[in-house]
Design an enzyme around this catalytic site. Structure first.
Site, mmCIF file in Angstrom:
data_model
loop_
_atom_site.group_PDB
_atom_site.id
_atom_site.type_symbol
_atom_site.label_atom_id
_atom_site.label_comp_id
_atom_site.label_asym_id
_atom_site.label_seq_id
_atom_site.Cartn_x
_atom_site.Cartn_y
_atom_site.Cartn_z
ATOM 1 N N HIS A 96 28.975 -23.306 -33.076
ATOM 2 C CA HIS A 96 28.654 -21.996 -32.679
ATOM 3 C C HIS A 96 29.280 -21.437 -31.500
ATOM 4 O O HIS A 96 28.685 -20.605 -30.838
ATOM 5 C CB HIS A 96 27.069 -21.674 -32.698
ATOM 6 C CG HIS A 96 26.522 -21.764 -34.203
ATOM 7 N ND1 HIS A 96 27.299 -21.574 -35.397
ATOM 8 C CD2 HIS A 96 25.313 -22.181 -34.484
ATOM 9 C CE1 HIS A 96 26.442 -21.765 -36.434
ATOM 10 N NE2 HIS A 96 25.426 -22.124 -36.128
ATOM 11 N N HIS A 168 23.656 -14.890 -38.059
ATOM 12 C CA HIS A 168 22.573 -16.343 -38.180
ATOM 13 C C HIS A 168 21.169 -15.829 -38.323
ATOM 14 O O HIS A 168 20.303 -16.393 -37.855
ATOM 15 C CB HIS A 168 22.698 -17.143 -37.137
ATOM 16 C CG HIS A 168 22.576 -18.560 -37.289
ATOM 17 N ND1 HIS A 168 21.211 -19.017 -37.694
ATOM 18 C CD2 HIS A 168 23.392 -19.665 -37.223
ATOM 19 C CE1 HIS A 168 21.442 -20.241 -37.815
ATOM 20 N NE2 HIS A 168 22.721 -20.763 -37.515
ATOM 21 N N GLU A 305 24.968 -17.530 -43.869
ATOM 22 C CA GLU A 305 26.031 -17.294 -42.954
ATOM 23 C C GLU A 305 27.385 -17.219 -43.570
ATOM 24 O O GLU A 305 28.269 -18.234 -43.864
ATOM 25 C CB GLU A 305 26.124 -18.306 -41.936
ATOM 26 C CG GLU A 305 24.639 -18.529 -41.269
ATOM 27 C CD GLU A 305 24.574 -19.904 -40.532
ATOM 28 O OE1 GLU A 305 25.372 -20.360 -39.823
ATOM 29 O OE2 GLU A 305 23.871 -20.917 -40.995
HETATM 30 C C1 GLA Z 1 24.102 -23.704 -38.561
HETATM 31 C C2 GLA Z 1 24.255 -25.061 -38.807
HETATM 32 C C3 GLA Z 1 23.001 -25.990 -38.688
HETATM 33 C C4 GLA Z 1 22.074 -25.736 -37.610
HETATM 34 C C5 GLA Z 1 21.864 -24.271 -37.420
HETATM 35 C C6 GLA Z 1 21.255 -23.889 -35.875
HETATM 36 O O1 GLA Z 1 23.306 -22.928 -39.510
HETATM 37 O O2 GLA Z 1 24.813 -25.279 -39.877
HETATM 38 O O3 GLA Z 1 23.279 -27.334 -39.110
HETATM 39 O O4 GLA Z 1 22.742 -26.187 -36.464
HETATM 40 O O5 GLA Z 1 23.054 -23.625 -37.194
HETATM 41 O O6 GLA Z 1 20.195 -24.791 -36.000
#
Ligand code: GLA
Length: 340
Positions: A96, A168, A305
């Site tokens: 991210h 998210h 997402e």
């Molecule tokens: C994303 C990732 C997950 C996790 C979340 C945050 O969705 O794919 O593995 O890291 O973010 O906790």
């Protein structure tokens, strides 16, 4: 903010009483109040009642993630013949956008006239988190009278750069804090997904879902197979995978439909993006206390997402996630609310 910078919170409402709140910090979607089949409203996204709750925000509750949402293997990529190294903030990977991703920066907010909409803009400077190019980003949240929250993404750059922007939000359609999401019935419009290795990096394979617990082409409860002894569920600690959206063209395509039987609430996700990460909140562990004192435990929320595939910069055969100078990155995602 504790450091004195003001945060602005925007409230969008429509003619059916739906209400969405979003703030300039992290372009975070703070709440979404939508009715159930009896017309009773509840907030269906995990989050906090005060901005402090979001600093830090290890699970990325409600956040706008970038410059590159999801993972980049080893935090490395090469663009225009030059290799870049990002900070590793997820074991050996970058997740991210790095240490201070778009979820942790202050955006400029602007209320748009004549509709329930707010535009957030942010200039990510050349070299920020080691990414190349001055990237100008604009994200618009619009709530319309068709009970859709429309998210429009736009970006331009002055050097070629990887880009992957996503939202998210963690949903629980029976109301945030109301327990696990395992009873939700999910349909994913995807015949294939991108299997991962132990670091949750795609292996490069596009694997058919048919005959596996990853098959959501017909509505299936999240909990029905989540603990099956299937390699990908073991590696992902549940669902944490990018699904390849079945596309008829380049436009808006249905990615997912989710139905929660007790409330009757339905969430549809449409997008112009090639993929959607279906994440079943496996890493929520009860260490975050959110709205109304609710403790967010494992699988208390799910995310859808919409995105480019994870680690695309290192997979030349995946749809390209490189934005070049002179081009405009445009993408759209719709969260549509209804009841059944
Ligand atoms: C994303 C990732 C997950 C996790 C979340 C945050 O969705 O794919 O593995 O890291 O973010 O906790």
């Amino acid at each position: 903010m504790r450091d004195g910078r003001p945060i602005t919170l925007y409230t969008l409402t429509n003619s059916h009483g739906l209400e969405v709140k979003a703030m300039t910090y992290g372009a975070i979607l703070v709440s979404m109040r939508v009715p159930d089949r009896k017309g009773e409203f509840a907030d269906i996204v995990l989050g906090h009642e005060t901005p402090e709750g979001y600093v830090p925000n290890p699970p990325y509750l409600g956040a706008l993630v970038g410059r590159y949402a999801n993972r980049i293997a080893g935090g490395q990529f090469t663009v225009d013949g030059k290799q870049y190294q990002l900070a590793k903030n997820d074991g050996p990977n970058t997740l991210h956008g790095g240490i201070k991703g778009f979820d942790k920066v202050m955006w400029e907010g602007e209320q748009l006239k004549g509709k329930a909409a707010v535009a957030f803009t942010y200039l990510s400077k050349d070299g920020e988190e080691n990414f190349p190019g001055n990237l100008k980003v604009k994200v618009t949240y619009t709530l319309n009278d068709e009970n859709e929250l429309v998210i429009d993404y736009q970006a331009t750059t002055d050097k070629a750069t990887p880009i992957n922007l996503s939202q998210h939000s963690y949903f629980n359609l029976s109301g945030e804090g109301n327990g696990e999401i395992l009873n939700h019935e999910v349909m994913l419009n995807a015949d294939k997904f991108t299997p991962v290795d132990k670091n949750l990096i795609p292996t490069g394979e596009l694997r058919p879902v048919k005959g596996t617990p990853m098959d959501f082409t017909t509505p299936t409860k999240i909990g029905a197979r989540i603990d099956d002894n299937y390699d990908q569920l073991v590696l992902g600690h549940g669902y944490d995978h990018n699904f390849v959206i079945n596309r008829k063209g380049a436009g808006l395509e249905l990615a997912a439909r989710v139905y929660e039987p007790t409330s009757g609430r339905v969430l549809e996700v449409l997008t112009t993006q090639p993929g959607v990460q279906f994440y079943s909140g496996n890493f929520l562990d009860g260490t975050v206390t959110g709205k109304q004192g609710h403790v967010y435990k494992r699988r208390y929320g799910f995310c859808l997402e919409t995105q480019h595939f994870p680690d695309s910069p290192n997979h030349p055969d995946f749809p390209s996630a490189i934005l070049k100078p002179g081009e405009t990155f445009l993408s759209k995602t719709v969260f549509k609310f209804s009841t059944k």
